[in-house]
Design a protein around this motif. Sequence first.
Motif, PDB file in Angstrom:
ATOM      1  N   HIS A   1       0.913   1.961  -5.668  1.00  0.00           N
ATOM      2  CA  HIS A   1       1.945   1.229  -4.918  1.00  0.00           C
ATOM      3  C   HIS A   1       1.698  -0.256  -5.080  1.00  0.00           C
ATOM      4  CE1 HIS A   1       3.366   4.811  -2.876  1.00  0.00           C
ATOM      5  NE2 HIS A   1       2.110   5.157  -2.667  1.00  0.00           N
ATOM      6  N   ASN A   2       2.622  -0.977  -5.643  1.00  0.00           N
ATOM      7  CA  ASN A   2       2.512  -2.433  -5.670  1.00  0.00           C
ATOM      8  C   ASN A   2       3.894  -3.015  -5.898  1.00  0.00           C
ATOM      9  OD1 ASN A   2       2.978  -2.461  -8.540  1.00  0.00           O
ATOM     10  ND2 ASN A   2       0.812  -1.895  -8.797  1.00  0.00           N
ATOM     11  N   ASN A   3       3.933  -4.305  -6.066  1.00  0.00           N
ATOM     12  CA  ASN A   3       5.231  -4.960  -6.211  1.00  0.00           C
ATOM     13  C   ASN A   3       5.533  -5.338  -7.652  1.00  0.00           C
ATOM     14  OD1 ASN A   3       5.986  -4.963  -3.389  1.00  0.00           O
ATOM     15  ND2 ASN A   3       4.229  -6.337  -3.119  1.00  0.00           N
ATOM     16  N   GLN A   4       4.754  -4.786  -8.580  1.00  0.00           N
ATOM     17  CA  GLN A   4       5.074  -5.023  -9.990  1.00  0.00           C
ATOM     18  C   GLN A   4       6.331  -4.234 -10.326  1.00  0.00           C
ATOM     19  OE1 GLN A   4       1.550  -4.151 -12.313  1.00  0.00           O
ATOM     20  NE2 GLN A   4       0.281  -5.110 -10.746  1.00  0.00           N
TER      21      GLN A   4
ATOM     22  N   HIS B   1      11.631   2.286  -8.155  1.00  0.00           N
ATOM     23  CA  HIS B   1      11.211   1.747  -6.866  1.00  0.00           C
ATOM     24  C   HIS B   1      12.446   1.546  -6.001  1.00  0.00           C
ATOM     25  CE1 HIS B   1       7.740   0.578  -9.420  1.00  0.00           C
ATOM     26  NE2 HIS B   1       7.093   0.970  -8.345  1.00  0.00           N
ATOM     27  N   ARG B   2      12.342   1.942  -4.776  1.00  0.00           N
ATOM     28  CA  ARG B   2      13.515   1.827  -3.914  1.00  0.00           C
ATOM     29  C   ARG B   2      13.339   0.679  -2.919  1.00  0.00           C
ATOM     30  NH1 ARG B   2      15.303   7.835  -2.344  1.00  0.00           N
ATOM     31  NH2 ARG B   2      13.143   8.087  -1.766  1.00  0.00           N
TER      32      ARG B   2
ATOM     33  N   ASN C   1      10.247  -6.476  -3.141  1.00  0.00           N
ATOM     34  CA  ASN C   1       9.280  -6.351  -4.229  1.00  0.00           C
ATOM     35  C   ASN C   1       8.340  -7.551  -4.198  1.00  0.00           C
ATOM     36  OD1 ASN C   1      11.043  -8.277  -5.037  1.00  0.00           O
ATOM     37  ND2 ASN C   1      11.582  -7.337  -6.995  1.00  0.00           N
ATOM     38  N   TYR C   2       7.957  -7.924  -2.990  1.00  0.00           N
ATOM     39  CA  TYR C   2       7.049  -9.055  -2.790  1.00  0.00           C
ATOM     40  C   TYR C   2       6.210  -8.763  -1.555  1.00  0.00           C
ATOM     41  CZ  TYR C   2      10.701 -10.103   0.569  1.00  0.00           C
ATOM     42  OH  TYR C   2      11.590  -9.984   1.601  1.00  0.00           O
ATOM     43  N   GLU C   3       5.176  -9.557  -1.394  1.00  0.00           N
ATOM     44  CA  GLU C   3       4.269  -9.343  -0.259  1.00  0.00           C
ATOM     45  C   GLU C   3       3.636 -10.685   0.063  1.00  0.00           C
ATOM     46  OE1 GLU C   3       0.786  -8.326   2.026  1.00  0.00           O
ATOM     47  OE2 GLU C   3       0.741  -9.348   0.118  1.00  0.00           O
ATOM     48  N   PRO C   4       3.548 -11.184   1.268  1.00  0.00           N
ATOM     49  CA  PRO C   4       3.929 -10.464   2.496  1.00  0.00           C
ATOM     50  C   PRO C   4       5.445 -10.376   2.651  1.00  0.00           C
ATOM     51  CG  PRO C   4       3.245 -12.699   3.015  1.00  0.00           C
ATOM     52  CD  PRO C   4       2.983 -12.516   1.555  1.00  0.00           C
TER      53      PRO C   4
ATOM     54  N   CYS D   1       4.961  -3.420   3.779  1.00  0.00           N
ATOM     55  CA  CYS D   1       4.184  -2.624   2.825  1.00  0.00           C
ATOM     56  C   CYS D   1       4.454  -3.061   1.402  1.00  0.00           C
ATOM     57  CB  CYS D   1       4.547  -1.156   2.982  1.00  0.00           C
ATOM     58  SG  CYS D   1       4.097  -0.520   4.591  1.00  0.00           S
ATOM     59  N   PRO D   2       3.608  -2.753   0.457  1.00  0.00           N
ATOM     60  CA  PRO D   2       2.307  -2.129   0.686  1.00  0.00           C
ATOM     61  C   PRO D   2       1.299  -3.141   1.243  1.00  0.00           C
ATOM     62  CG  PRO D   2       2.635  -2.572  -1.649  1.00  0.00           C
ATOM     63  CD  PRO D   2       3.895  -2.943  -0.969  1.00  0.00           C
ATOM     64  N   PHE D   3       0.428  -2.637   2.078  1.00  0.00           N
ATOM     65  CA  PHE D   3      -0.521  -3.547   2.730  1.00  0.00           C
ATOM     66  C   PHE D   3      -1.834  -3.600   1.965  1.00  0.00           C
ATOM     67  CE2 PHE D   3      -0.638   0.634   4.686  1.00  0.00           C
ATOM     68  CZ  PHE D   3      -1.958   0.982   4.537  1.00  0.00           C
TER      69      PHE D   3
END
Length: 804
Positions: free
Chosen positions: A491-494, A504-505, A509-512, A519-521
């Motif tokens: 699980h990541n934002n790539q 990916h739904r 697609n970024y964090e935070p 998520c993902p944390f």
Amino acid sequence: MSNNKTAAPRSNVAGAGSVLSTVSGPSDAAPPDSLGDAGPLADELLRKVAGNQALAAQMPFNADKPFEYGDASRQPHEGSSNTPADPIATASTSAEQNSSAKLGDMPADGVNRTNAPLDRVRVDSADQVLTTNQGVPVADNQNSLKVGLRGPTTLEDFILREKITHFDHERIPERVVHARGSGAHGFFEAYEALTDITRAAPFAEAGKVTPVFVRFSTVAGERGSADTARDVRGFAVKFYTDEGNWDLVGNNLPVFFIQDAMKFPDLAHAVKPEPHHAMPQASSAHDTFWDFVSLMPESTHMLVWQMSDRAIPRSYRTMQGFGVHTFRLVNAAGASVFCKFHWNPVAGTHSLVWDEAAKLMGADPDFHRRDLWEAIEAGAFPQWELGLQVFSEEQAEQFEFDVLDATKLIPEELIPVRAVGRMTLNRNPDNFFAETEQVAFCTAHVVPGIDFTNDPLLQGRLHSYVDTQISRLGGPNFHEIPINAALAEVHNNQRDGMHRQAIHRGRVNYEPNSLGGGCPFQAGQMGFQSFPERVSEDKVRGKPEKFAEHYAQARMFFESQSLVEQQHIANAFRFELTRVQTPAVRARVIANLANVDAMLATSVADGLGMEVPYPSSLASNAPMPSYPLSPALSLLVRPGSTGIATRRIAILTGDGVDGAGIEKVYAALLSAGAVPRLVGVQLGTRTAADGSRLDVEISLEAGPSVLYDAVIVPDGAEQGRLAMTGQTVEFLRDQYRHCKPIFAWGGGAALLTAANLPSSLPDGSDDPGMTVATAADAGGAFEAFVKALAGHRTFLRETDPPTV
Ligand code: HEM
């Protein structure tokens, strides 16, 4: 030989009745006297084979039974009894035999994680309608769409264009190094918990099972080159751990040519075919390689290994593997120790001899690939023990070498190797391209509990692998290719990139983020944490002083070898340097060897008709360390514990042979897990002296000597006539020259005489690998032969140059 057809079967072979029933000769044929005295070993083996229908089915004594070359043809990959549909079942059986592990234990969620990523994508097309890639049923796969039967083909023919377009793009670049390789699936099973030194998931508890995929390779040759070239072998293991993939990308030699990644492209360019004419293929025996290494004295230690028999292994199954670099292990509390990784083959360490390796390149370029495949298909699962050399930073500081220098090893006598688990390879790939070709190993793939050191070679590797794979596998998403996909969830934002598979739904697609539930944390303490090594230094290009000493360990390695191994090393240098055209390059190599061992330098120089030059100057003023000999470095100290299993034995078979004797020998060898084959001048049925019929399984032309570990010449009045065929004589002389066990009984001995084989060793003593017996004594002699076979080779036969 007696051929008493009316005599009752002797009691000591009565157990073989079920096997004998497959004989197509006269039903009243009794076992011959010759092997009737086979002795307890043979008796026991015969009893086993008698009760084993699977073995009995492999016996070639029924003219109606077709036989093809290669064991794989006897044990089809798909659905064979030795390859259960559920590999977990296989793993369970094997592991239960070998340890207390419960490999059948599945996680509570019941997911079969061993094969999960591959099961998702397996395709079986049997009995299915042929379709285009869009799923459209294809009506005619033979004819393109034309205007009239003899008219032009239409551009409209999307079926033709799709098929040809796909074909046009079927090849991908081969690996820039290690292009030629073979892979297999299996599992690693920990002997004990290693939580005191590492939190790495495979070592979390005793009996823990982690699926693996392994790829063995040569380095220099192209994808289609021969397996038995003199070369380093890659030994890359992908552990699909609970916490992501860990790749231990090692070699079969524990040291390397260079100390710094900066030089790797030069090394690879030098050893690969020369750029102007693209020769030679899969060989280091040319000027550019020796030019480079002669100017790089740090390669000397590795060169002595590369010229040793380790660079021509008998099988992937009989070679060690090494992580080479010093790695770190880190436990849950963050404490770290240094570690070197070793793989030790359960089958022992065995190698080819050079003349044999060279001939094998023609006889069977796939020799190692076939050997691995067939062993797994036959259920003789290759195994290695994983060993760790664990030591502290404080210990490392006391060593006379630098543990960050990949041209140095740590003698086992200094830091013992602790066996921590066992790897078993129990399943062949379903598809070579999808699995073996597309697998992507990388030294940077580590999991929590494993970390790097500052070894400057390792540091460069951390970059190189993924970088090359982006071009080799066509973009940044090759981690999604099933063989590369982690079993742990990803699980990541790539996102995006060529060939993205995951869908990916959601909009995040970024964090935070606050829109996707955050998520993902990040995992914090639970995640991978780099060991917080304190570094406070100037930024420089250079090396530490200890890196400048290049010869002491080369000397330790050479002088720790047996005399025969030393001779093979000298011969290999001589061979390779004879191929070198530039005298100055030869002289530089020998000048470096003069710093290693005077006998080695003299022997190589003699072989080249040169004087030993003045030793090359040393790069360090520090006194050269003097290491005690390290007996563990000899190949001969690891005979292995699998006996004669998987050894291939040729039984030379002509008309008039001792049919029942052959049958008993064949059964006994099969029962011990060996692979006997009836070899004749040509295929067809031979009539034995007792009237029974034997099917020759392979001809001398298609199955030359180098494909066998030993030869048997059975009794037979006409056996001596086989010597009229040059191939028979060549076969026997190669068996002798390659130091392999030879067993002849009764009239078979005439063939050895006709082939002019010496009956004793060059020093006049008895040859323990040469078992010649009268027909009456054949049984006891068979045991001596089996013992010689287990001992592999009789090197004492060798003379330089060879007289046979
Ligand atoms: C700086 C030094 C090195 C560099 C830059 C380097 C680079 C590479 C590259 C580019 C590949 C092809 C990878 C691919 O296409 O998937 C490769 C393969 C490989 N390398 Fe290295 N390498 C280095 C040193 C080593 C060393 C020291 C070892 C052994 C300890 C090693 C073992 C392997 C193996 C086993 C493979 C084949 C992996 C497979 O089976 O797919 N390499 N290397």
